[in-house]
Design a protein around this motif. Structure first.
Motif, short mmCIF file in Angstrom:
data_model
loop_
_atom_site.label_atom_id
_atom_site.label_comp_id
_atom_site.label_asym_id
_atom_site.label_seq_id
_atom_site.Cartn_x
_atom_site.Cartn_y
_atom_site.Cartn_z
N ALA A 82 0.34 0.72 1.86
CA ALA A 82 1.36 0.23 2.77
C ALA A 82 1.52 1.20 3.95
O ALA A 82 1.50 2.42 3.78
CB ALA A 82 2.69 0.07 2.05
N LEU A 83 1.71 0.62 5.14
CA LEU A 83 1.83 1.39 6.38
C LEU A 83 3.01 0.87 7.20
O LEU A 83 3.43 -0.28 7.02
CB LEU A 83 0.56 1.23 7.24
CG LEU A 83 -0.80 1.29 6.55
CD1 LEU A 83 -1.88 0.80 7.50
CD2 LEU A 83 -1.09 2.71 6.13
N PRO A 84 3.53 1.66 8.12
CA PRO A 84 4.55 1.13 9.03
C PRO A 84 3.98 0.00 9.87
O PRO A 84 2.79 -0.03 10.17
CB PRO A 84 4.90 2.34 9.92
CG PRO A 84 4.47 3.54 9.13
CD PRO A 84 3.26 3.09 8.36
N LYS A 85 4.81 -0.94 10.24
CA LYS A 85 4.38 -2.06 11.08
C LYS A 85 3.77 -1.54 12.38
O LYS A 85 4.29 -0.62 13.01
CB LYS A 85 5.57 -2.95 11.42
CG LYS A 85 5.79 -4.11 10.47
CD LYS A 85 4.69 -5.16 10.58
CE LYS A 85 5.00 -6.39 9.73
NZ LYS A 85 3.88 -7.33 9.69
N GLY A 86 2.64 -2.13 12.78
CA GLY A 86 2.02 -1.78 14.04
C GLY A 86 1.09 -0.59 13.99
O GLY A 86 0.67 -0.09 15.04
N SER A 87 0.75 -0.11 12.77
CA SER A 87 -0.14 1.06 12.64
C SER A 87 -1.60 0.64 12.77
O SER A 87 -2.40 0.83 11.85
CB SER A 87 0.12 1.76 11.30
OG SER A 87 1.46 2.16 11.16
N THR A 88 -1.97 0.10 13.91
CA THR A 88 -3.29 -0.51 14.07
C THR A 88 -4.42 0.48 13.87
O THR A 88 -5.36 0.24 13.11
CB THR A 88 -3.41 -1.16 15.46
OG1 THR A 88 -2.34 -2.09 15.63
CG2 THR A 88 -4.74 -1.88 15.60
N GLU A 89 -4.35 1.61 14.57
CA GLU A 89 -5.44 2.60 14.50
C GLU A 89 -5.54 3.20 13.10
O GLU A 89 -6.64 3.38 12.56
CB GLU A 89 -5.23 3.71 15.53
CG GLU A 89 -5.30 3.24 16.98
CD GLU A 89 -3.97 2.70 17.49
OE1 GLU A 89 -3.91 2.29 18.67
OE2 GLU A 89 -2.98 2.69 16.71
N LEU A 90 -4.40 3.50 12.51
CA LEU A 90 -4.39 4.07 11.16
C LEU A 90 -4.94 3.06 10.15
O LEU A 90 -5.75 3.41 9.28
CB LEU A 90 -2.98 4.49 10.77
CG LEU A 90 -2.79 5.06 9.37
CD1 LEU A 90 -3.64 6.31 9.16
CD2 LEU A 90 -1.31 5.37 9.10
N LYS A 91 -4.53 1.82 10.27
CA LYS A 91 -5.01 0.77 9.36
C LYS A 91 -6.52 0.62 9.46
O LYS A 91 -7.22 0.54 8.43
CB LYS A 91 -4.32 -0.55 9.70
CG LYS A 91 -4.76 -1.73 8.83
CD LYS A 91 -4.00 -2.99 9.24
CE LYS A 91 -4.47 -4.19 8.45
NZ LYS A 91 -3.71 -5.41 8.81
N ASP A 92 -7.05 0.59 10.68
CA ASP A 92 -8.50 0.45 10.87
C ASP A 92 -9.26 1.62 10.24
O ASP A 92 -10.30 1.43 9.60
CB ASP A 92 -8.84 0.36 12.36
CG ASP A 92 -8.40 -0.96 12.97
OD1 ASP A 92 -8.09 -1.91 12.22
OD2 ASP A 92 -8.37 -1.05 14.22
N GLU A 93 -8.73 2.83 10.41
CA GLU A 93 -9.40 4.01 9.86
C GLU A 93 -9.34 4.01 8.34
O GLU A 93 -10.33 4.32 7.67
CB GLU A 93 -8.76 5.28 10.42
CG GLU A 93 -9.38 6.58 9.93
CD GLU A 93 -10.82 6.80 10.38
OE1 GLU A 93 -11.41 7.81 9.98
OE2 GLU A 93 -11.36 5.94 11.11
#
Length: 278
Positions: free
Chosen positions: A236-247
C-alpha cells in the motif's frame, strides 16, 4: 536475525510515532504528499514501513542471538526494496488496523503486512501489483475435528479474524451463519481459540500452518474456502505515488520472476516452526 535483515530495523508503537514518513511533513491526508514520493525517500535515506508483526511467516518476532527481531518474508522483501533504492529501513510494528492509518497520516512511506488491495482500500490508497496470493484456512481445536468438518457446522459458532483484515470478509461471506469475532492481534485470537472463547478462526494458509506447528492442540480444518484474487497481497502507498509505484512494481516483478518471494515465504515458515519447536 541480522543475516536476514539488511537494513536498520526499529520497532515503535503508533502512539509514540512522530511524523516520520517522507511523503508530506506529517500530513493527515494521504493525498497531501511530496511531489515525487520516490525521490523523497531517496533524499531522506530511509524507507519507513508500517507492518503488524504477528503474522508469521510474513512478519513476526523471533528471538535471535538473545535479541528480539522482526523477521519474515515481508521483511526480507522490504529489505530487498530498500537495497534497490539505496536506503535504510525503519519498520514500525503496529496493530493491523493501525497499519493503513499510519500510512494515511504520513507516518509511513509504505505499508507491507499481508495487505489485500480491496476496492474499498483503493479509494484511499494506491497499491502495487500483487506479490503473493494466499489460500484461506480455518484453524480449530484438534478435539473438534469431527464436529467441525464442514462449513455448515459453523452455523451459530463464533469465528475469529484479525480486525481490519480480509479474513473478516471471508468469515462474513463464506461462514455467513457464524458470529464474527474481530481481534487486533493474531496471537490473541489463537489464545481465544485455545481457551474455547471462539470455535475457529480464519487465517492465510502459511500463517495458519505456522501457528498450528506451534500449538499441538490446534489443527487446520479440512474445509475448502473459496479463493479470490482480492485476497492477494500488495504494498500500500499514498495516493498519487506514481514514480514509487512504478519502481516497486519493477522490483516485485524481478523478485517474482526469480521465485525469490516464494523462497522467502518458505524460509520464514521454516524459521517460525524452528523457533516454536525450541
Amino acid at each position: 536475525m541480522k543475516k536476514f535483515l539488511f537494513g536498520l530495523i526499529s520497532v515503535v508503537a503508533l502512539t509514540a510515532l512522530t511524523a516520520c514518513g517522507n511523503g508530506g511533513s506529517g500530513s493527515t491526508d494521504s493525498t497531501k504528499k511530496a511531489e515525487n514520493q520516490l525521490e523523497a525517500i531517496k533524499s531522506a535515506g530511509v524507507l519507513n514501513v508500517a507492518t503488524s508483526a504477528d503474522f508469521a511467516p510474513f512478519e513476526f518476532h523471533a528471538l535471535i542471538d538473545g535479541k528480539d527481531q522482526i523477521v519474515g518474508a515481508d521483511i526480507d522483501l522490504v529489505n530487498d526494496i530498500a537495497k534497490e533504492l539505496g536506503v535504510k529501513v525503519n519498520v514500525m510494528d503496529l496493530e493491523f488496523n493501525a497499519v493503513l492509518a499510519a500510512l494515511s497520516q504520513g507516518k509511513a512511506d509504505i505499508a507491507v503486512s499481508g495487505i489485500s488491495a480491496t476496492d474499498e482500500r483503493k479509494k484511499t490508497f494506491d497499491f502495487t501489483d500483487n506479490y503473493f496470493t494466499p489460500e484461506q484456512k480455518i484453524v480449530i481445536k484438534k478435539d473438534n475435528v469431527d464436529q467441525l468438518s464442514a462449513l455448515e457446522n459453523f452455523s451459530g459458532k463464533k469465528v475469529g479474524a484479525q480486525k481490519g483484515s480480509i479474513q473478516e470478509a471471508v468469515v462474513q461471506n463464506q461462514l455467513a451463519d457464524s458470529q464474527l469475532v474481530s481481534i487486533a492481534k493474531v496471537p490473541n485470537l489463537i489464545n481465544e481459540l485455545k481457551q474455547g472463547s471462539i470455535d475457529g478462526l480464519v487465517l492465510e494458509s502459511a500463517v495458519a500452518d505456522s501457528y498450528v506447528a506451534q500449538n499441538d492442540d490446534l489443527v487446520v480444518a479440512d474445509i475448502a474456502l473459496e479463493a479470490s484474487a482480492d485476497d492477494s497481497y500488495a504494498i500500500a502507498l499514498p495516493k498519487g505515488s506514481t514514480e514509487l509505484k512504478d519502481e516497486l512494481n519493477r522490483i516485485l516483478k524481478e523478485l517474482n520472476d526469480k521465485g525469490t518471494i516464494k523462497e522467502y515465504v518458505q524460509k520464514n515458515t521454516d524459521l517460525a516452526n524452528e523457533k516454536a519447536a525450541k
